[in-house]
Design a protein around this motif. Structure first.
Motif, short mmCIF file in Angstrom:
data_model
loop_
_atom_site.label_atom_id
_atom_site.label_comp_id
_atom_site.label_asym_id
_atom_site.label_seq_id
_atom_site.Cartn_x
_atom_site.Cartn_y
_atom_site.Cartn_z
N GLY A 143 -44.20 -0.84 22.84
CA GLY A 143 -44.70 0.21 23.71
C GLY A 143 -45.90 -0.22 24.53
N GLY A 144 -46.68 -1.14 23.99
CA GLY A 144 -47.84 -1.66 24.70
C GLY A 144 -47.47 -2.43 25.95
N LEU A 145 -46.25 -3.02 25.96
CA LEU A 145 -45.80 -3.77 27.13
C LEU A 145 -45.63 -2.87 28.34
CD1 LEU A 145 -43.14 -6.10 25.46
CD2 LEU A 145 -45.49 -6.67 26.12
N ALA A 146 -45.28 -1.62 28.10
CA ALA A 146 -45.16 -0.66 29.20
C ALA A 146 -46.45 0.12 29.40
CB ALA A 146 -44.01 0.30 28.93
N ALA A 147 -47.18 0.38 28.32
CA ALA A 147 -48.39 1.19 28.41
C ALA A 147 -49.45 0.52 29.29
CB ALA A 147 -48.96 1.46 27.03
N TYR A 148 -49.61 -0.79 29.16
CA TYR A 148 -50.66 -1.48 29.92
C TYR A 148 -50.43 -1.39 31.43
CZ TYR A 148 -54.13 -4.95 31.22
OH TYR A 148 -55.20 -5.58 31.78
N PRO A 149 -49.28 -1.79 31.96
CA PRO A 149 -49.11 -1.68 33.40
C PRO A 149 -49.06 -0.23 33.87
CG PRO A 149 -47.06 -2.44 32.41
CD PRO A 149 -48.12 -2.45 31.34
N ALA A 150 -48.58 0.68 33.02
CA ALA A 150 -48.59 2.10 33.40
C ALA A 150 -50.02 2.58 33.59
CB ALA A 150 -47.87 2.93 32.35
N CYS A 151 -50.88 2.20 32.69
CA CYS A 151 -52.30 2.56 32.80
C CYS A 151 -52.92 1.91 34.03
CB CYS A 151 -53.03 2.12 31.53
SG CYS A 151 -54.81 2.43 31.59
N MET A 152 -52.64 0.64 34.24
CA MET A 152 -53.20 -0.05 35.40
C MET A 152 -52.78 0.64 36.70
SD MET A 152 -55.01 -2.67 34.32
CE MET A 152 -55.03 -4.06 35.42
N GLU A 153 -51.51 1.03 36.77
CA GLU A 153 -51.02 1.72 37.97
C GLU A 153 -51.71 3.06 38.15
OE1 GLU A 153 -48.88 4.44 40.42
OE2 GLU A 153 -49.00 4.66 38.26
N ALA A 154 -51.78 3.84 37.09
CA ALA A 154 -52.36 5.19 37.19
C ALA A 154 -53.84 5.15 37.51
CB ALA A 154 -52.11 5.95 35.88
N VAL A 155 -54.59 4.32 36.81
CA VAL A 155 -56.02 4.24 37.04
C VAL A 155 -56.31 3.72 38.45
CG1 VAL A 155 -58.16 3.11 36.26
CG2 VAL A 155 -56.56 4.02 34.59
N THR A 156 -55.52 2.76 38.90
CA THR A 156 -55.69 2.22 40.25
C THR A 156 -55.36 3.26 41.30
OG1 THR A 156 -55.23 -0.01 39.45
CG2 THR A 156 -54.98 0.37 41.81
N ARG A 157 -54.29 4.00 41.09
CA ARG A 157 -53.91 5.05 42.03
C ARG A 157 -55.02 6.10 42.13
NH1 ARG A 157 -50.51 9.02 40.19
NH2 ARG A 157 -49.68 7.54 38.70
N HIS A 158 -55.61 6.44 41.00
CA HIS A 158 -56.72 7.40 41.01
C HIS A 158 -57.95 6.82 41.71
CE1 HIS A 158 -54.68 10.46 38.73
NE2 HIS A 158 -54.31 9.54 37.85
N ARG A 159 -58.17 5.54 41.56
CA ARG A 159 -59.30 4.90 42.24
C ARG A 159 -59.11 4.96 43.76
NH1 ARG A 159 -64.57 4.18 42.51
NH2 ARG A 159 -65.17 2.22 43.47
N ILE A 160 -57.90 4.75 44.22
CA ILE A 160 -57.62 4.86 45.66
C ILE A 160 -57.96 6.26 46.13
CG2 ILE A 160 -55.82 4.83 47.43
CD1 ILE A 160 -54.39 2.68 45.64
N ASP A 161 -57.53 7.26 45.39
CA ASP A 161 -57.84 8.65 45.76
C ASP A 161 -59.35 8.88 45.80
OD1 ASP A 161 -55.11 9.19 45.88
OD2 ASP A 161 -55.06 10.15 43.90
N ASP A 162 -60.06 8.36 44.81
CA ASP A 162 -61.52 8.52 44.76
C ASP A 162 -62.19 7.85 45.96
OD1 ASP A 162 -61.26 9.91 42.37
OD2 ASP A 162 -61.86 8.20 41.12
N LEU A 163 -61.77 6.62 46.26
CA LEU A 163 -62.35 5.92 47.40
C LEU A 163 -62.08 6.66 48.70
CD1 LEU A 163 -61.57 2.17 46.58
CD2 LEU A 163 -63.82 3.29 46.59
N LYS A 164 -60.87 7.13 48.86
CA LYS A 164 -60.53 7.86 50.09
C LYS A 164 -61.32 9.16 50.20
CE LYS A 164 -56.12 5.81 51.21
NZ LYS A 164 -54.69 6.03 51.47
N ALA A 165 -61.49 9.86 49.09
CA ALA A 165 -62.27 11.09 49.11
C ALA A 165 -63.71 10.84 49.52
CB ALA A 165 -62.21 11.78 47.74
N ALA A 166 -64.26 9.75 49.07
CA ALA A 166 -65.67 9.45 49.35
C ALA A 166 -65.90 8.74 50.68
CB ALA A 166 -66.25 8.60 48.21
N TYR A 167 -65.00 7.85 51.08
CA TYR A 167 -65.28 6.95 52.19
C TYR A 167 -64.33 7.07 53.38
CZ TYR A 167 -68.32 4.41 48.96
OH TYR A 167 -69.30 4.07 48.08
#
Length: 111
Positions: free
Chosen positions: A78-102
């Protein structure tokens, strides 16, 4: 990988899901790099240095958060899928945060 808006929910299980999530994480990373470059291109020196410092801290947060989530699976598959899933989700949220601010700067100044 358990989020409602997670990609690859229909990819099946095991290797197919992990492969799909790895591709989704790479795409999100590319999207983040593109947004970050566009934002940095319009910021002044002081603001760009502050954002660069924040981005370094965010990278540490992302890596540690996703490693902790992966480790919940105690080395199981399960960790093989959990890690990239987390990376994708956290990164997608970071894009949203950057766009909201900048993003207003990008739209105002252009790039």
């Amino acid at each position: 990988m358990n989020a409602i808006d997670a990609p690859c929910r229909a990819a099946g299980t095991g290797a197919d899901q992990a492969n799909c999530l790895n591709l989704a994480a790479k795409k999100a990373d590319g999207d983040l790099n593109g947004a970050y470059r566009r934002i940095m291109a319009v910021l002044g020196l002081s603001d760009s240095q502050k954002l660069q410092s924040a981005e370094r801290a965010w990278l540490i947060y992302r890596d540690q958060t996703c490693a902790a989530e992966r480790d919940l699976y105690d080395g199981g598959t399960g960790g093989l899928a959990a890690y990239p899933a987390c990376m994708e989700a956290v990164t997608r949220h970071r894009i949203d945060d950057l766009k909201a601010a900048y993003w207003w700067q990008v739209e105002k100044i252009g790039s």
